[in-house]
Write a protein that holds these residues in place. Structure first.
Motif, PDB file in Angstrom:
ATOM      1  N   VAL A 146      -2.146   1.254  -4.393  1.00  0.00           N
ATOM      2  CA  VAL A 146      -1.516   2.548  -4.119  1.00  0.00           C
ATOM      3  C   VAL A 146      -2.548   3.478  -3.478  1.00  0.00           C
ATOM      4  CG1 VAL A 146      -0.380   4.548  -5.142  1.00  0.00           C
ATOM      5  CG2 VAL A 146       0.076   2.260  -6.042  1.00  0.00           C
ATOM      6  N   GLN A 147      -2.096   4.260  -2.513  1.00  0.00           N
ATOM      7  CA  GLN A 147      -2.970   5.198  -1.820  1.00  0.00           C
ATOM      8  C   GLN A 147      -3.238   6.417  -2.712  1.00  0.00           C
ATOM      9  OE1 GLN A 147      -1.380   6.133   2.103  1.00  0.00           O
ATOM     10  NE2 GLN A 147      -0.391   4.130   2.198  1.00  0.00           N
ATOM     11  N   HIS A 148      -4.443   6.520  -3.244  1.00  0.00           N
ATOM     12  CA  HIS A 148      -4.811   7.663  -4.077  1.00  0.00           C
ATOM     13  C   HIS A 148      -5.324   8.810  -3.199  1.00  0.00           C
ATOM     14  CE1 HIS A 148      -5.438   5.404  -8.175  1.00  0.00           C
ATOM     15  NE2 HIS A 148      -4.303   5.085  -7.576  1.00  0.00           N
ATOM     16  N   TYR A 149      -4.618   9.118  -2.127  1.00  0.00           N
ATOM     17  CA  TYR A 149      -5.060  10.171  -1.213  1.00  0.00           C
ATOM     18  C   TYR A 149      -3.856  10.726  -0.461  1.00  0.00           C
ATOM     19  CZ  TYR A 149      -5.237   5.965   1.781  1.00  0.00           C
ATOM     20  OH  TYR A 149      -4.954   4.786   2.421  1.00  0.00           O
ATOM     21  N   ASN A 150      -4.101  11.872   0.211  1.00  0.00           N
ATOM     22  CA  ASN A 150      -3.012  12.591   0.896  1.00  0.00           C
ATOM     23  C   ASN A 150      -1.836  12.806  -0.049  1.00  0.00           C
ATOM     24  OD1 ASN A 150      -4.521  12.660   3.215  1.00  0.00           O
ATOM     25  ND2 ASN A 150      -3.460  10.975   4.204  1.00  0.00           N
ATOM     26  N   THR A 151      -2.140  13.250  -1.241  1.00  0.00           N
ATOM     27  CA  THR A 151      -1.100  13.447  -2.253  1.00  0.00           C
ATOM     28  C   THR A 151      -1.371  14.737  -3.007  1.00  0.00           C
ATOM     29  OG1 THR A 151      -0.060  12.492  -4.221  1.00  0.00           O
ATOM     30  CG2 THR A 151      -2.407  12.094  -3.948  1.00  0.00           C
ATOM     31  N   GLY A 152      -0.342  15.299  -3.564  1.00  0.00           N
ATOM     32  CA  GLY A 152      -0.534  16.436  -4.459  1.00  0.00           C
ATOM     33  C   GLY A 152      -0.877  15.945  -5.851  1.00  0.00           C
ATOM     34  N   THR A 153      -0.784  16.830  -6.819  1.00  0.00           N
ATOM     35  CA  THR A 153      -1.000  16.410  -8.199  1.00  0.00           C
ATOM     36  C   THR A 153       0.151  15.502  -8.637  1.00  0.00           C
ATOM     37  OG1 THR A 153       0.138  18.382  -9.015  1.00  0.00           O
ATOM     38  CG2 THR A 153      -2.269  18.509  -8.789  1.00  0.00           C
ATOM     39  N   VAL A 154      -0.149  14.555  -9.525  1.00  0.00           N
ATOM     40  CA  VAL A 154       0.846  13.592  -9.991  1.00  0.00           C
ATOM     41  C   VAL A 154       0.774  13.514 -11.514  1.00  0.00           C
ATOM     42  CG1 VAL A 154       1.710  11.228  -9.821  1.00  0.00           C
ATOM     43  CG2 VAL A 154       0.540  12.266  -7.867  1.00  0.00           C
ATOM     44  N   MET A 155       1.951  13.468 -12.155  1.00  0.00           N
ATOM     45  CA  MET A 155       1.997  13.398 -13.613  1.00  0.00           C
ATOM     46  C   MET A 155       1.624  12.001 -14.084  1.00  0.00           C
ATOM     47  SD  MET A 155       5.130  14.286 -16.222  1.00  0.00           S
ATOM     48  CE  MET A 155       5.212  15.967 -15.602  1.00  0.00           C
TER      49      MET A 155
ATOM     50  N   ALA B 135       0.833  -1.204   0.000  1.00  0.00           N
ATOM     51  CA  ALA B 135       0.000   0.000   0.000  1.00  0.00           C
ATOM     52  C   ALA B 135       0.866   1.251   0.000  1.00  0.00           C
ATOM     53  CB  ALA B 135      -0.928   0.007   1.220  1.00  0.00           C
ATOM     54  N   PRO B 136       1.644   1.477  -1.062  1.00  0.00           N
ATOM     55  CA  PRO B 136       2.521   2.647  -1.095  1.00  0.00           C
ATOM     56  C   PRO B 136       1.761   3.941  -1.388  1.00  0.00           C
ATOM     57  CG  PRO B 136       2.696   1.425  -3.140  1.00  0.00           C
ATOM     58  CD  PRO B 136       1.784   0.629  -2.252  1.00  0.00           C
ATOM     59  N   GLU B 137       2.395   5.059  -1.101  1.00  0.00           N
ATOM     60  CA  GLU B 137       1.874   6.370  -1.479  1.00  0.00           C
ATOM     61  C   GLU B 137       2.291   6.676  -2.921  1.00  0.00           C
ATOM     62  OE1 GLU B 137       2.380   9.092   2.300  1.00  0.00           O
ATOM     63  OE2 GLU B 137       3.960   7.581   2.222  1.00  0.00           O
ATOM     64  N   THR B 138       1.556   7.563  -3.579  1.00  0.00           N
ATOM     65  CA  THR B 138       1.826   7.846  -4.991  1.00  0.00           C
ATOM     66  C   THR B 138       3.247   8.350  -5.226  1.00  0.00           C
ATOM     67  OG1 THR B 138       0.857  10.057  -4.733  1.00  0.00           O
ATOM     68  CG2 THR B 138      -0.580   8.310  -5.579  1.00  0.00           C
ATOM     69  N   ALA B 139       3.778   9.164  -4.308  1.00  0.00           N
ATOM     70  CA  ALA B 139       5.126   9.694  -4.512  1.00  0.00           C
ATOM     71  C   ALA B 139       6.145   8.578  -4.652  1.00  0.00           C
ATOM     72  CB  ALA B 139       5.514  10.613  -3.357  1.00  0.00           C
ATOM     73  N   TYR B 140       5.929   7.466  -3.944  1.00  0.00           N
ATOM     74  CA  TYR B 140       6.880   6.375  -3.909  1.00  0.00           C
ATOM     75  C   TYR B 140       6.723   5.429  -5.098  1.00  0.00           C
ATOM     76  CZ  TYR B 140       7.837   7.831   0.887  1.00  0.00           C
ATOM     77  OH  TYR B 140       8.200   8.546   1.999  1.00  0.00           O
ATOM     78  N   VAL B 141       5.677   5.623  -5.908  1.00  0.00           N
ATOM     79  CA  VAL B 141       5.448   4.741  -7.057  1.00  0.00           C
ATOM     80  C   VAL B 141       5.331   5.591  -8.327  1.00  0.00           C
ATOM     81  CG1 VAL B 141       4.047   2.867  -7.996  1.00  0.00           C
ATOM     82  CG2 VAL B 141       4.276   3.124  -5.530  1.00  0.00           C
ATOM     83  N   GLN B 142       4.124   6.130  -8.604  1.00  0.00           N
ATOM     84  CA  GLN B 142       3.940   6.923  -9.826  1.00  0.00           C
ATOM     85  C   GLN B 142       4.835   8.158  -9.846  1.00  0.00           C
ATOM     86  OE1 GLN B 142       1.421   5.728  -7.916  1.00  0.00           O
ATOM     87  NE2 GLN B 142      -0.310   5.041  -9.164  1.00  0.00           N
ATOM     88  N   GLY B 143       5.158   8.703  -8.669  1.00  0.00           N
ATOM     89  CA  GLY B 143       6.065   9.844  -8.608  1.00  0.00           C
ATOM     90  C   GLY B 143       7.433   9.553  -9.158  1.00  0.00           C
TER      91      GLY B 143
END
Length: 611
Positions: free
Chosen positions: A479-488, A443-451
């Motif tokens: 992946v956690q689609h929350y507590n995140t900024g915009t992601v490319m 269950a990673p955060e977006t920064a650690y994967v899509q980022g």
């Protein structure tokens, strides 16, 4: 899950109380320190001043920042101040230890040590032969390959660091390299890939693997051909596995693979292998995964045995380290039941056909496996918990500084950071010890994967080597689609959380893969649709941001699963959608009960209604 520690452990009520107390108790004589622009993954102390969105803020509580903790979002951490913060005039330190790691007749690969800055280094500039304009730049990586050079020519390189406001460091040490002579034309093709076989199928995809080819210069990638076609349906860099997507359900396909080198020479075709896709998933085959709190954070307290039957997989949150983050020794004690009662609750849920996993880490449970001793302590203590309670599997919810790439660790396929390699080895050992039916989720955060598509280094993309190394045993990634900024996303646009576009775009990145650090030669390969779920807050109270109404979640899933567009900005690369997409994850079961089961009732009915 990914919440500030205040939200995660104490709940919203505690956040309000703490905010009030801090406003009363914050010393008036704290020495202010200008830290420039606010940045994630940065240590701040009480009295620090930052700027964000054209405003200045005072730090009210020492902490390490994460994406989503921007000053306007976390009043318990930051107090808005009047007037503008002082400008940042301090330059970064000079990058140390510039050296070369490889060269060709037209390029030189360089690496150097990380610079430091009072606010934060945002990138590096590489200068050639004392030029005044940089020939290359990075967004934070401490390595780069300078191209477009002349053969058999000596070049002298220096590197400068820069910060967010444009302050530039003094130059690094100068390093001279002579490019190689131009090689003779390469006309030798690679050897034929061997032992092609299918490793997994869904209703719309087939996963393949094969043994590596060799070449007189070097294999640069592989091409997968379907049904004897003349053009490749899927390509890889040097990975010896691929997933072919967009296939028809219940259909037999024939696959071959060819290797290629940098000169475009292509090998003979491998052995052929046939595979038949699965039929369309029946109603009810999609999952809802939920996290159950082993603590009171202001939401509803629920006995584990009383979890709604609408949840298929229950993640018990959390096993946490004892003796400090680096000890590796993990512990778990039920907070609202005896050990015997908790074991009985797990046995009851399992008798109902549901899976119960132990989740590791969370926002406050920082896990640092920095050496072999910590790794073995982790394996030993986690195995003891698995044996004691009868957990069906393991969930890696590693957040904050639990995973971060060291400087110079630039290849997700061959990581060198001990904190990452030890997690991979420890997880693999637990999987082997508990057999093929043992479940692994992440269950990673977006920064650690899509980022990791925009930048690879530090926290950015730090989960990618873990996912890649364990993909053969990975059951579900949510992946956690929350507590995140915009992601490319894959289309080069940045999308904001809480929108159908965001959920579709982030999910398709995991299904198709993406270039890590923007490098097309470093493609992270996509996962099977049955391995991917979307992680969502179950209510507005459950996260600092990212809650999405059920109607908008269903719009996203209509498009993602069935290809039925809602008219958004993001356009699926696979217009037919991904019928094998597995479902949804939520933080949390307890917050879902707090809002009278809005999440589980609405989404269970929806998922059961589609095929």
């Amino acid at each position: 899950m990914s919440l500030p520690g205040l939200l995660h452990r104490a709940g919203l009520v505690a956040l309000v109380v703490l905010t009030t107390l801090l406003s009363i108790l914050l010393p008036a004589n704290v020495l202010a320190a200008d830290r420039g622009a606010w940045a994630p993954d940065t240590a701040y102390t009480v009295g620090d001043i930052v700027s964000h969105g054209g405003k200045g803020y005072d730090c009210r509580q020492s902490h390490r920042s994460l994406v989503g903790w921007e000053p306007p979002n976390t009043p318990a951490l930051w107090l808005e101040r009047t007037g503008n913060p002082p400008p940042d005039t301090q330059a970064p330190s000079a990058p140390p230890s510039l050296t070369s790691t490889a060269k060709t007749h037209e390029s030189v690969s360089l690496s150097w040590g990380a610079a430091t800055d009072n606010v934060g280094v945002t990138g590096y500039e590489v200068f050639v032969n004392a030029g005044t304009s940089p020939s290359s730049a990075t967004t934070g990586a401490t390595s780069v390959t300078v191209t477009g050079l002349q053969e058999n020519t000596t070049y002298t390189f220096t590197v400068r660091a820069r910060d967010a406001v444009g302050n530039r460091s003094a130059p690094s040490n100068a390093h001279s390299v002579t490019t190689s002579p131009r090689p003779a034309p390469d006309t030798v093709p690679p050897t034929t890939p061997g032992a092609l076989r299918a490793t997994g199928v869904s209703n719309s995809s087939v996963s393949l693997t094969w043994t590596a080819s060799t070449d007189n210069v070097g294999v640069t990638g592989y091409e997968v051909f379907v049904n004897g076609g003349s053009s490749a349906s899927t390509t890889t860099t040097d990975a010896t596995n691929a997933t072919v997507t967009g296939l028809a359900a219940n259909t037999t396909y024939l696959f071959t693979v060819k290797a290629r080198d940098a000169a475009g020479n292509r090998s003979a075709a491998s052995n052929s292998v046939s595979a038949t896709t699965m039929g369309t998933p029946p109603a009810g085959s999609r999952l809802i995964v939920g996290y159950w709190h082993n603590f009171d954070n202001g939401s509803t307290n629920i006995r584990l045995r009383d979890v709604s039957p609408k949840f298929d997989v229950i993640q018990v949150a959390f096993a946490e380290p004892v003796g400090g983050p680096g000890s590796g020794r993990m512990a778990f004690t039920p907070y609202n039941a005896s050990v015997a009662d908790f074991k009985a609750d797990i046995a009851l849920l399992k008798s109902q056909g549901r899976k119960v996993l132990i989740s590791i880490g969370g926002a406050n449970g920082t896990v640092h496996l920095d050496n072999a001793t910590a790794r073995q302590d982790f394996v030993t203590t986690m195995q003891a918990l698995i044996d004691t309670y009868g957990f069906d599997g393991l969930d890696l919810d590693l957040e904050g500084s639990s995973l971060s790439l060291n400087g110079g660790d630039t290849d997700f396929r061959n990581p060198t950071t001990p904190r990452i390699t030890n997690v991979i080895q420890a997880t693999r050992q637990l999987l082997n010890q508990n057999g093929p039916g043992f479940i692994l989720t992440m269950a990673p955060e977006t920064a650690y994967v899509q980022g990791g598509m925009a930048a690879y280094g530090g926290p950015w993309g730090a989960y990618l080597p873990v996912i890649y190394a364990l993909r053969d045993r990975l059951t579900y990634l949510h992946v956690q689609h929350y507590n995140t900024g915009t992601v490319m996303a894959l289309d080069g646009r940045a999308y904001a959380q809480s929108t159908p576009d965001f959920h579709v775009a982030m999910a398709e990145m995991m299904l198709l893969g993406f270039p890590v650090g923007g490098n097309p030669q470093a493609m992270f390969p996509g996962l099977r649709p049955d391995q991917v779920l979307i992680g969502l807050p179950s209510s507005p109270q459950a996260a600092g941001g990212g809650y999405t109404t059920p109607a908008n979640v269903h719009r996203a899933l209509d498009y993602l699963i069935m290809g039925q567009s809602f008219g958004g900005t993001y356009v699926l690369r696979n217009p037919a959608g991904y019928p094998g997409f597995k479902g949804l994850m939520t933080w949390s079961i307890n917050w879902d009960a707090f809002t009278n089961f809005e999440f589980s009732n609405s989404h269970r009915a929806y998922l059961d209604s589609i095929r």
